[in-house]
Design a protein around this motif. Structure first.
Motif, PDB file in Angstrom:
ATOM      1  N   ASP A  85       0.816  -1.222   0.000  1.00  0.00           N
ATOM      2  CA  ASP A  85       0.000   0.000   0.000  1.00  0.00           C
ATOM      3  C   ASP A  85       0.849   1.271   0.000  1.00  0.00           C
ATOM      4  OD1 ASP A  85      -2.313  -1.489   0.082  1.00  0.00           O
ATOM      5  OD2 ASP A  85      -2.417  -1.501   2.279  1.00  0.00           O
ATOM      6  N   THR A  86       2.159   1.118   0.110  1.00  0.00           N
ATOM      7  CA  THR A  86       3.054   2.268   0.141  1.00  0.00           C
ATOM      8  C   THR A  86       3.461   2.646  -1.268  1.00  0.00           C
ATOM      9  OG1 THR A  86       3.907   1.501   2.259  1.00  0.00           O
ATOM     10  CG2 THR A  86       5.204   3.138   1.088  1.00  0.00           C
ATOM     11  N   VAL A  87       3.360   3.932  -1.575  1.00  0.00           N
ATOM     12  CA  VAL A  87       3.725   4.430  -2.895  1.00  0.00           C
ATOM     13  C   VAL A  87       4.831   5.465  -2.711  1.00  0.00           C
ATOM     14  CG1 VAL A  87       2.909   5.688  -4.942  1.00  0.00           C
ATOM     15  CG2 VAL A  87       1.384   4.122  -3.735  1.00  0.00           C
ATOM     16  N   VAL A  88       5.899   5.329  -3.490  1.00  0.00           N
ATOM     17  CA  VAL A  88       6.998   6.279  -3.435  1.00  0.00           C
ATOM     18  C   VAL A  88       6.933   7.156  -4.672  1.00  0.00           C
ATOM     19  CG1 VAL A  88       9.503   6.536  -3.383  1.00  0.00           C
ATOM     20  CG2 VAL A  88       8.417   4.625  -2.191  1.00  0.00           C
ATOM     21  N   LEU A  89       6.894   8.451  -4.483  1.00  0.00           N
ATOM     22  CA  LEU A  89       6.845   9.397  -5.586  1.00  0.00           C
ATOM     23  C   LEU A  89       8.222   9.966  -5.822  1.00  0.00           C
ATOM     24  CD1 LEU A  89       3.604  11.336  -4.568  1.00  0.00           C
ATOM     25  CD2 LEU A  89       3.809   9.454  -6.200  1.00  0.00           C
TER      26      LEU A  89
END
Length: 87
Positions: A81-85
């Protein structure tokens, strides 16, 4: 002349004695007020210490985590569920 000088000296002596009595009375009153204020200060310092302890207890990370999980239903996000931008 001599009697006048003696009268002036006696009156000066009495006036000095009365001023000493007044000054000692004021000193006693100031000391009583100081003692009262020191006692109030000590009481406030004790209360402040209790409040600091209470604040530390409420802000403890385990307590915050427990409240977040139980009352707010919060959970740590899963890895997927973690998104890195990136720019």
């Amino acid at each position: 002349m001599r009697g006048l000088l003696l009268t002036v000296l006696v009156l000066a002596n009495i006036a000095t004695a009365l001023l000493i009595v007044r000054n000692r009375h004021e000193h006693r009153q100031a000391f009583v007020a100081l003692t009262r204020l020191e006692k109030a200060r000590d009481t406030l310092n004790i209360e402040f210490g209790r409040l600091q302890l209470e604040q530390a207890t409420w802000a403890e990370s385990n307590r915050v985590d427990q409240v977040a999980r139980v009352q707010l239903g919060m959970v740590f996000p899963r890895t997927e569920d973690t998104v890195v931008l990136r720019r």
